[in-house]
Design a protein around this motif. Structure first.
Motif, PDB file in Angstrom:
ATOM      1  N   TYR A 189       1.856  -7.322   4.922  1.00 46.14           N
ATOM      2  CA  TYR A 189       0.447  -7.481   4.580  1.00 46.14           C
ATOM      3  C   TYR A 189      -0.031  -6.151   4.025  1.00 46.14           C
ATOM      4  O   TYR A 189       0.151  -5.096   4.643  1.00 46.14           O
ATOM      5  CB  TYR A 189      -0.357  -7.871   5.830  1.00 46.14           C
ATOM      6  CG  TYR A 189      -1.759  -8.295   5.520  1.00 46.14           C
ATOM      7  CD1 TYR A 189      -2.017  -9.529   4.935  1.00 46.14           C
ATOM      8  CD2 TYR A 189      -2.841  -7.469   5.808  1.00 46.14           C
ATOM      9  CE1 TYR A 189      -3.311  -9.930   4.646  1.00 46.14           C
ATOM     10  CE2 TYR A 189      -4.132  -7.865   5.527  1.00 46.14           C
ATOM     11  CZ  TYR A 189      -4.362  -9.094   4.949  1.00 46.14           C
ATOM     12  OH  TYR A 189      -5.642  -9.491   4.659  1.00 46.14           O
ATOM     13  N   ILE A 236     -12.282  -0.211   1.108  1.00 50.39           N
ATOM     14  CA  ILE A 236     -11.206  -1.202   1.079  1.00 50.39           C
ATOM     15  C   ILE A 236     -11.347  -1.937  -0.242  1.00 50.39           C
ATOM     16  O   ILE A 236     -12.325  -2.650  -0.455  1.00 50.39           O
ATOM     17  CB  ILE A 236     -11.314  -2.174   2.259  1.00 50.39           C
ATOM     18  CG1 ILE A 236     -11.281  -1.413   3.580  1.00 50.39           C
ATOM     19  CG2 ILE A 236     -10.190  -3.216   2.189  1.00 50.39           C
ATOM     20  CD1 ILE A 236     -11.650  -2.254   4.778  1.00 50.39           C
ATOM     21  N   ILE A 237     -10.395  -1.740  -1.126  1.00 48.76           N
ATOM     22  CA  ILE A 237     -10.459  -2.363  -2.444  1.00 48.76           C
ATOM     23  C   ILE A 237     -10.061  -3.832  -2.348  1.00 48.76           C
ATOM     24  O   ILE A 237     -10.760  -4.705  -2.859  1.00 48.76           O
ATOM     25  CB  ILE A 237      -9.573  -1.601  -3.451  1.00 48.76           C
ATOM     26  CG1 ILE A 237     -10.101  -0.163  -3.604  1.00 48.76           C
ATOM     27  CG2 ILE A 237      -9.526  -2.321  -4.786  1.00 48.76           C
ATOM     28  CD1 ILE A 237      -9.171   0.757  -4.367  1.00 48.76           C
ATOM     29  N   THR A 238      -8.933  -4.091  -1.674  1.00 48.66           N
ATOM     30  CA  THR A 238      -8.484  -5.474  -1.483  1.00 48.66           C
ATOM     31  C   THR A 238      -7.434  -5.517  -0.388  1.00 48.66           C
ATOM     32  O   THR A 238      -6.850  -4.495  -0.032  1.00 48.66           O
ATOM     33  CB  THR A 238      -7.930  -6.085  -2.788  1.00 48.66           C
ATOM     34  OG1 THR A 238      -7.736  -7.485  -2.617  1.00 48.66           O
ATOM     35  CG2 THR A 238      -6.625  -5.440  -3.213  1.00 48.66           C
ATOM     36  N   GLN A 239      -7.228  -6.712   0.149  1.00 46.10           N
ATOM     37  CA  GLN A 239      -6.173  -6.980   1.122  1.00 46.10           C
ATOM     38  C   GLN A 239      -5.413  -8.198   0.631  1.00 46.10           C
ATOM     39  O   GLN A 239      -6.003  -9.074   0.004  1.00 46.10           O
ATOM     40  CB  GLN A 239      -6.767  -7.287   2.491  1.00 46.10           C
ATOM     41  CG  GLN A 239      -7.564  -6.154   3.086  1.00 46.10           C
ATOM     42  CD  GLN A 239      -8.101  -6.530   4.451  1.00 46.10           C
ATOM     43  OE1 GLN A 239      -7.368  -6.949   5.322  1.00 46.10           O
ATOM     44  NE2 GLN A 239      -9.407  -6.387   4.623  1.00 46.10           N
ATOM     45  N   TYR A 240      -4.094  -8.258   0.949  1.00 45.12           N
ATOM     46  CA  TYR A 240      -3.305  -9.353   0.399  1.00 45.12           C
ATOM     47  C   TYR A 240      -1.999  -9.534   1.165  1.00 45.12           C
ATOM     48  O   TYR A 240      -1.497  -8.605   1.787  1.00 45.12           O
ATOM     49  CB  TYR A 240      -2.985  -9.092  -1.078  1.00 45.12           C
ATOM     50  CG  TYR A 240      -2.473  -7.696  -1.330  1.00 45.12           C
ATOM     51  CD1 TYR A 240      -1.122  -7.404  -1.317  1.00 45.12           C
ATOM     52  CD2 TYR A 240      -3.374  -6.646  -1.546  1.00 45.12           C
ATOM     53  CE1 TYR A 240      -0.668  -6.121  -1.517  1.00 45.12           C
ATOM     54  CE2 TYR A 240      -2.928  -5.366  -1.758  1.00 45.12           C
ATOM     55  CZ  TYR A 240      -1.564  -5.104  -1.743  1.00 45.12           C
ATOM     56  OH  TYR A 240      -1.129  -3.824  -1.934  1.00 45.12           O
ATOM     57  N   LYS A 257       1.686  -9.693   0.808  1.00 47.39           N
ATOM     58  CA  LYS A 257       2.681  -9.239  -0.175  1.00 47.39           C
ATOM     59  C   LYS A 257       3.970 -10.048  -0.032  1.00 47.39           C
ATOM     60  O   LYS A 257       4.614 -10.362  -1.015  1.00 47.39           O
ATOM     61  CB  LYS A 257       2.943  -7.746   0.013  1.00 47.39           C
ATOM     62  CG  LYS A 257       3.696  -7.128  -1.124  1.00 47.39           C
ATOM     63  CD  LYS A 257       3.571  -5.628  -1.105  1.00 47.39           C
ATOM     64  CE  LYS A 257       4.194  -5.038  -2.351  1.00 47.39           C
ATOM     65  NZ  LYS A 257       3.994  -3.606  -2.421  1.00 47.39           N
ATOM     66  N   GLU A 283      -1.842   2.385  -1.380  1.00 51.39           N
ATOM     67  CA  GLU A 283      -1.439   1.082  -0.874  1.00 51.39           C
ATOM     68  C   GLU A 283      -0.835   1.302   0.510  1.00 51.39           C
ATOM     69  O   GLU A 283       0.036   2.154   0.691  1.00 51.39           O
ATOM     70  CB  GLU A 283      -0.401   0.421  -1.775  1.00 51.39           C
ATOM     71  CG  GLU A 283       0.056  -0.935  -1.217  1.00 51.39           C
ATOM     72  CD  GLU A 283       1.211  -1.539  -1.991  1.00 51.39           C
ATOM     73  OE1 GLU A 283       1.136  -2.745  -2.271  1.00 51.39           O
ATOM     74  OE2 GLU A 283       2.176  -0.810  -2.305  1.00 51.39           O
ATOM     75  N   GLY A 304      -2.842  -3.582   1.766  1.00 48.19           N
ATOM     76  CA  GLY A 304      -4.227  -3.265   1.460  1.00 48.19           C
ATOM     77  C   GLY A 304      -4.273  -2.094   0.499  1.00 48.19           C
ATOM     78  O   GLY A 304      -3.437  -1.193   0.560  1.00 48.19           O
ATOM     79  N   LEU A 305      -5.242  -2.142  -0.406  1.00 49.73           N
ATOM     80  CA  LEU A 305      -5.501  -1.007  -1.289  1.00 49.73           C
ATOM     81  C   LEU A 305      -6.758  -0.317  -0.787  1.00 49.73           C
ATOM     82  O   LEU A 305      -7.791  -0.974  -0.580  1.00 49.73           O
ATOM     83  CB  LEU A 305      -5.702  -1.459  -2.731  1.00 49.73           C
ATOM     84  CG  LEU A 305      -4.467  -1.885  -3.502  1.00 49.73           C
ATOM     85  CD1 LEU A 305      -4.852  -2.287  -4.932  1.00 49.73           C
ATOM     86  CD2 LEU A 305      -3.425  -0.782  -3.538  1.00 49.73           C
TER      87      LEU A 305
END
Length: 159
Positions: free
Chosen positions: A92, A25-29, A31, A69, A94-95
């Protein structure tokens, strides 16, 4: 005398020397997030039990080599006696970094497993947004993304 056990990766041991799949999991955000309270303050004073309609969607796309993504879109609309009380929309994202994942496993991962990972965080954002709008928190039930995927595959196959 002891017998040596060879656990090395070899065709004789059932391994084919291919590297194991790796997921990160690179990042979550967030959007996109929108909360509407169209009839406030009157809607905050209603005594009826709201009917709540929740829709969930998943989108996935490749954004770079081995990076995908995944977007989890959740929309919840509440009404009392046909009058809207609140509407919350969340995308929501995530990468995910995927290496050595077979092609046939990419779509199931992106549509089932990645949203399963993202869902608890999106659920909290929805609950907090509704609570911050003046209502009791909306606690979404867990979602079986595997069943949704299989249902969608069945619809595609029957179309």
């Amino acid at each position: 005398m002891t017998d040596a056990i060879d656990l090395g990766a070899s065709p004789e041991n059932g391994f084919d020397n291919e590297p194991l799949p790796q997921v990160a999991i690179i990042t979550q955000y967030v959007k996109d997030l929108s909360f509407e309270n169209p009839n406030a303050p009157a809607s905050l004073q209603t005594q009826g039990q709201p009917s709540i309609d929740v829709n969930v969607g998943v989108n996935a796309r490749k954004v770079a080599d081995n990076v995908f993504e995944v977007e989890l879109k959740i929309t919840a609309k509440a009404e009392v006696d046909g009058s809207p009380t609140f509407i919350v929309d969340l995308v929501y994202g995530g990468l995910f970094g995927l290496q050595n994942v077979p092609d046939e496993a990419l779509e199931p991962f992106c549509i089932i497993e990645a949203p399963r990972i993202l869902f608890p965080f999106a659920r909290r954002i929805i609950a907090d947004s509704v609570r911050d709008g003046g209502y009791p928190p909306l606690m979404l039930d867990p979602i079986d993304f595997g069943a949704l995927y299989m249902s969608q595959q069945g619809q595609v196959g029957n179309a």
